[in-house]
Design an enzyme around this catalytic site. Structure first.
Site, PDB file in Angstrom:
ATOM      1  N   ASP A 151       0.853  -1.193   0.000  1.00 33.26           N
ATOM      2  CA  ASP A 151       0.000   0.000   0.000  1.00 33.26           C
ATOM      3  C   ASP A 151       0.893   1.249   0.000  1.00 33.26           C
ATOM      4  OD1 ASP A 151      -2.300   1.820   0.856  1.00 33.26           O
ATOM      5  OD2 ASP A 151      -3.266  -0.137   0.873  1.00 33.26           O
ATOM      6  N   HIS A 171      -3.462   5.781   3.507  1.00 32.99           N
ATOM      7  CA  HIS A 171      -4.250   4.612   3.132  1.00 32.99           C
ATOM      8  C   HIS A 171      -3.710   3.322   3.742  1.00 32.99           C
ATOM      9  CE1 HIS A 171      -6.138   1.787   0.196  1.00 32.99           C
ATOM     10  NE2 HIS A 171      -7.101   2.694   0.226  1.00 32.99           N
ATOM     11  N   SER A 228     -11.341  -0.941  -0.165  1.00 32.85           N
ATOM     12  CA  SER A 228      -9.994  -0.985   0.428  1.00 32.85           C
ATOM     13  C   SER A 228     -10.059  -1.316   1.904  1.00 32.85           C
ATOM     14  CB  SER A 228      -9.294   0.361   0.264  1.00 32.85           C
ATOM     15  OG  SER A 228      -8.893   0.566  -1.063  1.00 32.85           O
TER      16      SER A 228
END
Lengths: 450, 263
Positions: free
Chosen positions: A180, A214, A375
């Protein structure tokens, strides 16, 4: 490749709950009540109970006619009766407050007691102080967020985490690679779980610090430090986190970087690889990397995508990757979740409370926020895969993927029974995947068949 | 404790077999061998453990048997047993299958074969001290089950085989005309293997679970009715203490009733 970041609604969550948290005391703004559903009578302000219901016990000598009249006068009706205890489950009118109605009943001379219908939790409830907000793990019908007008979840619209943890919360033999934007290596709810500084394929070094947000959000859902009295609970309590940075500060990456990240993670011994990222096109390089990791025994979990279109890659590499769609706090399919035959399962992906980098909100605010998207659904599945792998290390990646599929709940079965393109086999169920299933006597029908 | 008890039981049984014919004067010395035949029924429970004592449950057994044997001069007897029983394995947990399984499917049938040995050793006054032993093999029939509730229907089949050994000293009071109360202390050994196969296509798995009885020593009391020289009725109650895994003493109980015809 374009990474479509899941929407991050910057709740100044920290400000709302700072008064009960022992961390980073930042400036506190107006803090509304922290009660989940409403103040409860004796145990404090955060005891959850069933909305719109109370339990009422009349005195034993009160006749049935009086009981019925009392219910009618209170604009209520009995929806259940525990005969042994002579206790009624009473549904109150939609606009009535549980506390007020319970008090009204309790004031009636014919009533022995009246109380909210409290919601219980399984014994394996972690003590993390934000756990009560994690509907995805344990949905007690709590409000999603603590601001006025926040939506309210449906009881049990969750992944049955507490029940699954009763059997096993996993151990530290399994590491989840977060491919990520990196991970905040200093986050208080992650620092003890991170196995090392990781690998940064964006800057080509060995410091996978997150400069987006994220990866930190994904890591927290999968394996935040759990039962440590602070922050959130991760799905896999004890699994390690291996940060692999392949997305830059804008959340963008390339097939080459992602492929390198997957291969590196597999070679570092990560058994689970979480890929909360998406490509519009199928890259052969990416496919080769995914196949390489799968053949090394890795379980790859990827998000289906967030534009209500077809399943993105690598989730669409059906043979090697578990493609994860998103549901919400009512166990309904999230409107923006991508769909297609490649979808394997779903997990909560709307308003998921998780970790964010400590610098993200600034001002000393607590590093947690609500995040949306497939996600955020995928790391729930990665966490479950990690527990399964630690529980049964002899199982292959393909077998664990099947267990996750077969144990899912067909939560949209009323409209799309069976496997469908929205949520595949269904929303994951940790209880069914982990807890021994009762094998009971099979009764066969005797007589002429229809 | 277990090995020690086993040693004592084997000692008593061995001593009985070797010394019995010499030590005990025959009650009916004018007769030589007598043929025994009879039927019996028994119910009992045993606490069982598995997976290196990390799991436990209660095995409940009901069985019926026929017996054919010989009674030697002096009262020693040897009988072959054959019968059928139902073994309830509820509570057994299989955690090595792809999907872990908690067996709650009730009883599985089993064919039983074994031997019974009783040897009187000493007869001080109206008392009789002897040894007895029983070896019982259980050959389980296969059970098949279907598991629903998953997104794929599961098929399971399982079978359990086992061995039960009881051996120890007996004390019988022979002072009454038609009945004799008795008490025994016995080593109680139970071991079994339960094989469970899981097939949730394409997931397949087999788990062989080694099971052992908990509690090594038991005791029983009973009465042997002898209304005629050709017929006996033996009623017996058992008690086998064991320690729960979480601590605390508990008891398994059982009872048996046997008829014995002598020719």
């Amino acid at each position: 490749m374009t990474h479509r970041p899941a929407s991050l609604r910057i709740f100044v969550f920290a400000a709302l709950i700072a008064s009960v948290l022992p961390m980073n005391g930042g400036p506190v703004r107006d803090a509304p009540s922290l009660s989940l559903i409403g103040p409860a009578s004796v145990r404090g302000a955060d005891v959850p109970y069933v909305p719109g219901q109370i339990l009422v016990k009349f005195k034993s000598d009160v006749p049935a006619a009086y009981r019925a009249a009392t219910l009618v006068l209170n604009d209520s009706r009995a929806v259940g009766w525990i005969s042994t205890l002579d206790v009624y489950t009473v549904q109150i009118s939609a606009d009535a407050s549980v506390e007020e109605k319970a008090a009204a009943f309790a004031g009636d001379p014919g009533v022995l007691f009246a109380e909210p219908n409290y919601v219980c939790r399984a014994a394996a409830t972690p003590n993390d102080n934000l756990f009560k907000y994690q509907y995805a793990l344990s949905n007690t019908g709590q409000r999603i967020g603590d601001v006025p007008g926040s939506p309210q979840g449906k009881i049990s619209a969750d992944i049955k985490a507490c029940q699954g943890w009763e059997e096993s919360p996993g151990d530290d033999s399994v590491t989840i690679a977060i491919i990520d934007s990196g991970v905040d290596l200093t986050h208080p709810d992650l620092v003890n779980k991170i196995t090392g500084p990781g690998r940064d394929f964006v800057n080509d070094d060995f410091d996978a610090t997150d400069d987006f947000y994220h990866g930190t959000a994904v890591a927290g859902i999968a394996a935040a430090d759990t039962n440590n009295t602070e922050g959130i609970a991760g799905v896999a309590w004890n699994a390690g986190i291996l940060p692999v940075k392949v997305l830059n500060a804008d959340g963008a990456g390339t097939a080459a970087r992602v492929s390198e990240g997957i291969i590196w993670a597999a070679e570092q011994g990560a058994r689970i690889i979480n890929l909360s990222l998406e490509f519009d096109a199928a890259s052969q390089t990416l496919l080769d990397a995914v196949r390489y990791a799968f053949n090394r025994g890795c379980i790859l979990v990827a998000s289906a995508g967030n534009d209500n279109g077809a399943v993105k890659f690598p989730a669409a590499f059906d043979a090697y990757v578990l493609a994860v769609a998103a549901t919400d706090y009512n166990d309904e399919v999230w409107a923006s979740s991508n769909s297609g035959p490649e979808v394997d399962v779903a997990a909560p992906g709307l308003d998921v409370l998780t970790t964010v980098p400590t610098w993200f909100f600034g001002g000393g605010a607590l590093p947690y926020g609500y995040v949306d998207g497939t996600s955020m659904a995928a790391p729930h599945v990665s966490g479950l895969a990690a527990i399964l792998k630690s529980q049964k290390p002899w199982l292959s990646a393909a077998e664990i993927m099947e267990i996750i599929r077969f144990s899912a709940d067909d939560v949209n079965g009323a409209t799309s029974p069976g496997i469908d393109e929205s949520i595949g086999y269904g929303r994951i169920n940790m209880e069914k995947a982990l807890v021994p299933l009762k094998l009971e006597r099979t009764f066969r029908k005797i007589g002429p068949s229809e | 404790m277990s090995a020690h008890s086993r040693l004592i039981a084997v000692f008593f049984l061995g001593a009985g077999i070797l010394l019995g014919p010499f030590a005990a004067p025959a009650r009916e010395t004018e007769r030589s061998f007598r043929i025994q035949a009879g039927v019996g029924a028994e119910v009992f429970s045993r606490s069982i453990v598995w997976d290196e004592r990390t799991g436990s449950s209660i095995l409940k057994v009901g069985l019926g048997m026929i017996r054919v044997g010989l009674e030697l001069p002096g009262g020693a007897s040897f009988a072959l047993l054959a019968g059928y029983g139902g073994n309830n394995w509820n509570g057994l947990v299989f955690r090595e299958l792809p999907f872990s399984i908690d067996y709650e499917a009730g009883s599985l049938g089993a064919i039983l074969l074994g031997t019974d040995i009783d040897v009187p050793l000493f007869k001080p006054g109206k008392w009789e001290i002897g040894a007895s032993g029983r070896f019982l093999f259980s050959f389980g029939s296969s059970g098949e089950w279907t598991l629903t509730g998953l997104q794929q229907i599961g098929a399971f089949d399982g079978r359990a085989n086992g061995l039960m050994i009881q051996a120890g000293p007996t004390l019988t009071y022979r002072g009454f005309e038609t009945f004799s109360p008795f008490a025994t202390l016995f080593y109680d050994g139970l071991s079994a293997t339960f094989t469970m196969n899981e097939n949730i296509d394409p997931l397949v798995g087999t788990e062989k679970k080694k099971i052992k009885g908990q509690g090594a020593v038991g005791a029983s009391v009973g009465i042997l009715f002898e209304p005629s020289p050709a017929f006996r009725l033996k009623a017996e109650g058992f008690l086998v203490p064991y320690t729960k895994l979480e601590g605390g003493l508990k008891f398994n109980v059982g009872a048996s009733l046997r008829t014995i015809y002598l020719f």
